[in-house]
Structures are given as C-alpha cells and as structure tokens.
Design a protein around this motif. Structure first.
Motif, PDB file in Angstrom:
ATOM      1  N   THR A   1      -2.526  -2.270  -3.600  1.00  0.00           N
ATOM      2  CA  THR A   1      -2.842  -0.941  -3.059  1.00  0.00           C
ATOM      3  C   THR A   1      -4.190  -0.933  -2.342  1.00  0.00           C
ATOM      4  N   SER A   2      -5.175  -1.566  -2.936  1.00  0.00           N
ATOM      5  CA  SER A   2      -6.502  -1.594  -2.301  1.00  0.00           C
ATOM      6  C   SER A   2      -6.461  -2.366  -0.990  1.00  0.00           C
ATOM      7  N   THR A   3      -5.634  -3.427  -0.918  1.00  0.00           N
ATOM      8  CA  THR A   3      -5.482  -4.183   0.322  1.00  0.00           C
ATOM      9  C   THR A   3      -4.809  -3.328   1.385  1.00  0.00           C
ATOM     10  N   LEU A   4      -3.821  -2.548   0.959  1.00  0.00           N
ATOM     11  CA  LEU A   4      -3.115  -1.642   1.870  1.00  0.00           C
ATOM     12  C   LEU A   4      -4.082  -0.611   2.453  1.00  0.00           C
ATOM     13  N   VAL A   5      -4.859   0.004   1.581  1.00  0.00           N
ATOM     14  CA  VAL A   5      -5.822   1.040   2.003  1.00  0.00           C
ATOM     15  C   VAL A   5      -6.912   0.449   2.884  1.00  0.00           C
TER      16      VAL A   5
END
Length: 203
Positions: free
Chosen positions: A87-91
């Motif tokens: 999720t953090s990579t996506l954001v």
C-alpha cells in the motif's frame, strides 16, 4: 506521388494514437474495458467530480489472496516483504502522479469525513518473474508483475462510486542485469499506483 502518400500515412499513424489517448474517457455509469486506453477494467457505479473532494484516504490493500511460494523457496522473503509494503508503495507513486489538487494519505482506519474519497482493495497477484530471463531474453521475458482490484468510495455516505481491476508488468528495463526482483516488483506496483491516479484525474 507515392512518396507523398507514404508520408501522409506515416503521419496519420503517429497522430491517430496520440489523438486516441487524448480523447476523454467516459465517466457515465457503466462497465468499461480498456478504459482510457490504460485501465484494464472499470465499473462506474455513480458519477462523481473530483472538484467536490479535497482528500483521498488509501486504506491497506488486502494481500491475503496473493499467492506465496513455499517458505523454503528463495523468493518467499522478497515477495512477502514487497507485499507487506504494497500500500505504501502504491501511494508513493499516486501522490506525484495525481494532477488534481487533493491531499493523499494512507491510513489503517476508515473515515466518514465529508469531501473525502476512500481507496480500498486487494492484491490478487504479485510475481517476481525471472531475473535470468529479463537479463538474457529481454523483450518482456521474465517480467515481474502485479494485479489488483479496488474501489473508490465516498467516505461520508459509504457509497461505492467505482470498481476497477488493473494488471501491470515491469521488465526491469534500464536496470543492471535485469534488476533485482524486489525493485522490479516495486516498479510494477508504482505503475499501478500511477494508474489509480489517472482514474481519479479523469473525473
């Protein structure tokens, strides 16, 4: 005459795809394939306007459905690590790509704040591909990839506005020896994050 005709055809072949990409994507309720030329599938449940929102909250994507190799497999720890930070990579990729002026945050908890959109979803697949094939074969061989499905939700009402499915692959282009599996998987997630930003910018 033939030369002029050939030049004209070549010019059209260059301009036509660019024109197709610049054509506004439909935002009316319905289910679309190859939406905006770069989104695999989207179901628009209810039309909305990004101008009505000033915040986007991304909830943790569910990674439980993504298949993992056996714990003894040498790729297990790498894939698990990338999934844990999915999720953090996506954001990380969404924020700079999004042209609409809204605040983008990642949160473990949902919210019912007004003028807020929620992005939530699940990871259906994450694959490291093959570094050897990326290095020796190239041309997409051994590409890492990810597939995700998500929803765009109006936080205050809880109404699902849109559902989407997207798959992205990364061949490790310009990376030394085909790129490390972790880096190339992250590249595919970054590409998907940019796609989510493109979806929001279309409204």
């Amino acid at each position: 005459m033939r030369r002029v005709l050939l030049v004209s055809i070549l010019s059209l072949s260059i301009v036509a795809p660019a024109f197709a990409r610049s054509k506004p994507a439909p935002t009316a309720p319905g289910t679309y394939k190859e939406w905006r030329q770069d989104i695999d599938s989207i179901e628009i449940v209810k039309t909305f306007k990004m101008a009505d929102y000033d915040r986007v909250v991304v909830l943790p994507f569910d990674t439980s459905a993504a298949p993992l190799p056996d714990k003894n497999d040498k790729s297990y720890d790498t894939i698990k690590s990338v999934l844990d930070s999915y999720t953090s990579t996506l954001v990380e990729a969404m924020k700079p790509e999004l042209k609409t002026k809204v605040e983008v945050t990642q949160s473990d908890k949902t919210t019912k704040e007004a003028k807020t959109l929620i992005i939530r979803g699940k990871v259906e697949d994450l694959s490291p591909g093959s570094r050897a094939k990326r290095y020796f074969v190239g041309f997409g061989g051994g590409a890492a990839g990810t597939k995700l499905s998500g929803e765009i939700v109006d936080a205050k009402s809880g109404t699902v506005l849109a559902r989407f499915t997207q798959e992205r692959r990364s061949g490790g282009t310009f990376k030394v020896a085909g790129g490390k599996d972790m880096d190339v998987m992250r590249d595919s997630i970054h590409a998907a994050g940019k796609d989510v930003a493109h979806i929001l910018d279309a409204f």
